[in-house]
Scaffold this motif. Structure first.
Motif, short mmCIF file in Angstrom:
data_model
loop_
_atom_site.label_atom_id
_atom_site.label_comp_id
_atom_site.label_asym_id
_atom_site.label_seq_id
_atom_site.Cartn_x
_atom_site.Cartn_y
_atom_site.Cartn_z
N GLN A 1 0.82 -1.21 0.00
CA GLN A 1 0.00 0.00 0.00
C GLN A 1 0.86 1.26 0.00
OE1 GLN A 1 -2.83 1.10 -0.47
NE2 GLN A 1 -3.48 2.70 0.95
N VAL A 2 1.84 1.33 0.90
CA VAL A 2 2.64 2.55 0.99
C VAL A 2 3.57 2.70 -0.20
CG1 VAL A 2 2.49 2.53 3.51
CG2 VAL A 2 4.49 1.53 2.40
N SER A 3 3.99 1.58 -0.79
CA SER A 3 4.84 1.66 -1.97
C SER A 3 4.07 2.23 -3.16
CB SER A 3 5.38 0.27 -2.31
OG SER A 3 6.18 0.31 -3.47
N GLY A 4 2.83 1.74 -3.33
CA GLY A 4 2.01 2.29 -4.41
C GLY A 4 1.74 3.77 -4.22
N TRP A 5 1.48 4.16 -2.97
CA TRP A 5 1.25 5.57 -2.65
C TRP A 5 2.48 6.39 -2.97
CZ3 TRP A 5 4.04 8.14 1.28
CH2 TRP A 5 3.60 9.43 1.60
N ALA A 6 3.65 5.90 -2.61
CA ALA A 6 4.88 6.66 -2.81
C ALA A 6 5.20 6.82 -4.29
CB ALA A 6 6.03 5.96 -2.09
N ILE A 7 4.96 5.77 -5.06
CA ILE A 7 5.32 5.81 -6.49
C ILE A 7 4.26 6.53 -7.31
CG2 ILE A 7 5.78 4.34 -8.51
CD1 ILE A 7 6.85 2.24 -6.50
N VAL B 1 1.15 4.88 -8.01
CA VAL B 1 0.43 3.86 -8.77
C VAL B 1 -0.47 3.09 -7.82
CG1 VAL B 1 2.26 3.64 -10.48
CG2 VAL B 1 2.26 2.15 -8.46
N GLU B 2 -1.38 2.28 -8.39
CA GLU B 2 -2.26 1.47 -7.56
C GLU B 2 -1.50 0.29 -6.98
OE1 GLU B 2 -5.48 1.99 -6.69
OE2 GLU B 2 -5.13 3.96 -7.61
N PRO B 3 -1.71 -0.06 -5.72
CA PRO B 3 -1.07 -1.24 -5.15
C PRO B 3 -1.65 -2.52 -5.75
CG PRO B 3 -2.66 -0.34 -3.60
CD PRO B 3 -2.58 0.63 -4.74
N ALA B 4 -0.93 -3.62 -5.58
CA ALA B 4 -1.38 -4.91 -6.13
C ALA B 4 -2.41 -5.59 -5.23
CB ALA B 4 -0.17 -5.83 -6.32
N GLY B 5 -2.43 -5.22 -3.95
CA GLY B 5 -3.27 -5.92 -2.98
C GLY B 5 -4.75 -6.02 -3.34
N PRO B 6 -5.39 -4.93 -3.79
CA PRO B 6 -6.82 -5.04 -4.12
C PRO B 6 -7.13 -6.05 -5.21
CG PRO B 6 -6.21 -2.74 -3.81
CD PRO B 6 -4.93 -3.53 -3.80
N GLY B 7 -6.15 -6.40 -6.03
CA GLY B 7 -6.36 -7.43 -7.04
C GLY B 7 -6.02 -8.82 -6.54
N HIS B 8 -5.25 -8.88 -5.45
CA HIS B 8 -4.78 -10.18 -4.95
C HIS B 8 -5.58 -10.70 -3.76
CE1 HIS B 8 -2.00 -13.32 -3.60
NE2 HIS B 8 -2.06 -12.78 -2.39
N TRP B 9 -5.83 -9.85 -2.77
CA TRP B 9 -6.31 -10.32 -1.48
C TRP B 9 -7.80 -10.63 -1.39
CZ3 TRP B 9 -3.44 -12.78 1.58
CH2 TRP B 9 -2.09 -12.46 1.75
N PRO B 10 -8.71 -9.91 -2.04
CA PRO B 10 -10.13 -10.20 -1.83
C PRO B 10 -10.51 -11.66 -2.08
CG PRO B 10 -9.91 -8.08 -2.86
CD PRO B 10 -8.53 -8.68 -2.84
#
Length: 604
Positions: free
Chosen positions: A426-432, A434-443
């Motif tokens: 989450q924080v990496s996507g925010w810093a860069i 871009v959207e984080p990968a988690g919402p596509g992976h974790w649900p």
């Protein structure tokens, strides 16, 4: 009792419950029975710790047994060097916690005994000072936990951070907050065990002395000599009784005896002429004494009095109704103290002068340390863990809003290391940008795990694993969990055996009544006046409900389990460690509980 088998299954030969295939991938590798450890693991006897973890443990929740048993072993093995005992190994199998105590080699016991006498002796000699210091450390840890905040990441860092040259971003606080959360939880569990096993050791020393000099003394007779003391663990219940009496005195009791009291009850009270006076007392009791869970503090979904007013208000209502009937609602401390002194004097009179001096010294130490055995529960399991879980839910909700999982509390289906990875995502996507990968992976993965956990919960777990030893000699297994040869035989008994039950004689007295099987705190409202409470295990926070019941019966627990101690302090007959009472007894059946003999008779 018909015994249909002589051993429990090996965890390596058990098939996964239907719809729970792949459950092993939910938990860290080192918590599982691994193939390369099979030979050593099958040589050990493992019993399920249903006293502390009666239901399936979600992946994140394993952080608590992980830290608890690490810290227990640390103080046994490395700090105080307890002569006969190292730590306790634990494994997660099909979602449940299994334990196997580790004994110290006989060859090392003499050297360990010398170290223990020096180290434990220092704590015993300075108990009050060190315990006061302990309380300050725990309260400081609670304050640090309270200070943790999980805030949304900003669009850009505030300009003030540029002006001051801070050089750090919001991600630092978010990641650091999570690391602090786990670190402070670890610290709290170290404090938990700093004194606990010393408390048990002092009692065990007194226990063995009594068994040596009085071979026929019942275990309850020994326990009675340290009961009837004022404990902080009972303070939440005492506050409820004070509030009930105050409501009657102020004339606001009618507003508090409505069906299903809750937040709306407090709002209605604020409009009563004397309601504000009562609410002031309520708020004074709430902090800190309502930092008390309806469970045991070891699960993420435990409900706390401070957050769920309906829980304490329901108990206040029951106390008011008892007061209206003219019943006494106070603990019978004077009677307990008188009985304690009577039993003590009778046994002391049987000893010669030197032996009596030893008896009095060991008893004095046991009485001094005994309150900690229960008081630590309020400060660690209830208060500290209540703050820990509240902060963890805040973080889970933050990542839920970011799309990482479908439900606000779904983070608990991840392990603590997976949460750290998701948070960095989450924080990496925010810093860069871009959207984080988690919402596509974790649900989808969370939903898969939710189904597995639900399937594990539907399976009735084995009470133990592998071949049992010829005799149970490890003292803590007997005193805390009630693991004895008799209990193991009851676990091995044929399912159709419906005879009377035996267990640990946990609290004296005899009572007959209607059984009410309670499997969770959410079912406590089912208790009726005069019922006999039958449960897999009880929690200290159930004590306000004990005013309704005539006796208590549990599946697990020894004479020093929480259920046994609380029932003795509340003068309630109890039989613990029956093995299977909650599955063999059905609600509505009449039973007789003999807490002096440790038997439960089925009367119908």
């Amino acid at each position: 009792m018909t015994v249909s088998r002589t051993a429990f299954p090996s965890p390596y030969e058990m098939t996964s419950p239907a719809a729970a295939e792949g459950w092993e991938r939910l938990y860290p590798y080192y918590m599982l029975f691994q193939p390369w450890r099979r030979s050593a693991e099958e040589e050990r006897f493992w019993f399920r710790d249903s006293q502390h973890w009666p239901t399936v443990v979600k992946p994140f929740e394993t952080v608590i047994p992980e830290l608890a048993f690490k810290c227990l072993g640390q103080f046994n093995t490395r700090h105080f060097v307890v002569p006969p005992a190292y730590g306790v190994m634990f494994r997660i199998h099909q979602g449940h916690v299994y334990l196997s105590p580790v004994a110290a080699p006989d060859s090392r016991i003499p050297a360990r005994a010398r170290q223990f006498l020096e180290r434990a002796g220092y704590y015993y000699a300075n108990w009050d000072r060190l315990l006061e210091n302990w309380k300050g450390k725990v309260l400081g840890t609670i304050r640090e936990l309270e200070s943790i905040s999980f805030s949304e990441l900003p669009e850009v860092q505030p300009y003030e951070d540029v002006e001051t040259g801070t050089g750090l971003g919001a991600a630092d606080a978010l990641l650091g907050g999570y690391d602090r959360l786990l670190s402070l939880c670890h610290r709290a569990w170290q404090y938990h065990f700093e004194f606990l096993n010393l408390g048990y050791a002092a009692y065990l020393d007194f226990f063995h002395f009594c068994k040596q000099w009085f071979p026929d003394i019942p275990d309850q007779g020994i326990a009675a000599m340290v009961t009837g003391v004022d404990m902080e663990l009972f303070r939440p219940d005492e506050e409820l009784r004070k509030l009930a009496r105050l409501a009657v005195e102020l004339g606001v009791d009618r507003a508090l005896t409505v069906p299903d009291p809750g937040e709306h009850t407090l709002i209605a009270l604020s409009r009563e002429p004397r309601g504000r006076d009562w609410l002031d007392a309520w708020n004074a009791a709430r902090d800190p004494w309502f930092n008390f869970t309806s469970g045991n503090g070891l699960y993420s979904d435990d409900r706390y009095w401070r957050d769920t007013p309906s829980l304490p208000l329901g108990y206040v209502r029951d106390y008011i109704l008892r007061l209206r009937r003219g019943e006494a609602i106070d603990r019978r401390l004077a009677e307990l103290a008188a009985e304690r002194e009577r039993i003590t004097c009778e046994y002391a009179a049987l000893l010669d002068v030197p032996a009596r001096a030893d008896f009095e010294a060991k008893l004095g130490l046991a009485r001094q340390v005994y309150p900690y055995v229960e008081n630590h529960n309020f400060y660690i399991e209830h208060w500290t863990m209540g703050v820990f879980w509240r902060k963890a839910r805040e973080l889970s909700a933050l990542l839920h809003r970011a799309g990482f999982w479908p439900g606000a509390n779904d983070m608990f289906y991840l392990t603590r290391d997976e949460v750290r990875a998701a948070l960095f995502d989450q924080v990496s996507g925010w810093a860069i940008g871009v959207e984080p990968a988690g919402p596509g992976h974790w649900p989808a993965e969370v939903e898969r795990r939710r189904r597995i956990v639900a399937a594990l919960a539907r399976q009735h777990p084995e009470p133990a694993l592998n071949e049992p030893p010829r005799a149970i000699t490890e003292p803590f297994s007997v005193m805390l969990w009630g693991i004895t040869g008799e209990r193991i035989r009851s676990w091995l008994a044929a399912p159709g055996d419906l005879g009377d039950l035996t267990g640990m004689a946990a609290s004296p007295g005899v009572a007959e009544g209607t059984a009410r099987v309670i499997r969770s705190p959410d079912e406590l409202d089912l208790l009726q006046e005069g019922d006999i409470l039958v449960a897999p295990v009880t929690a200290p926070s159930w004590t306000p409900a004990f005013g309704k019941v005539r006796a208590t019966v549990t599946d697990i627990g020894g004479v020093m389990s929480h259920a046994a101690i609380v029932c003795r302090e509340y003068s309630l007959p109890a039989v613990t460690g029956t093995g299977s009472a909650s599955t063999r007894i059905t609600s509505g059946r009449r039973i007789r509980v003999d807490g002096t003999a440790g038997t439960v008779a089925l009367l119908d």
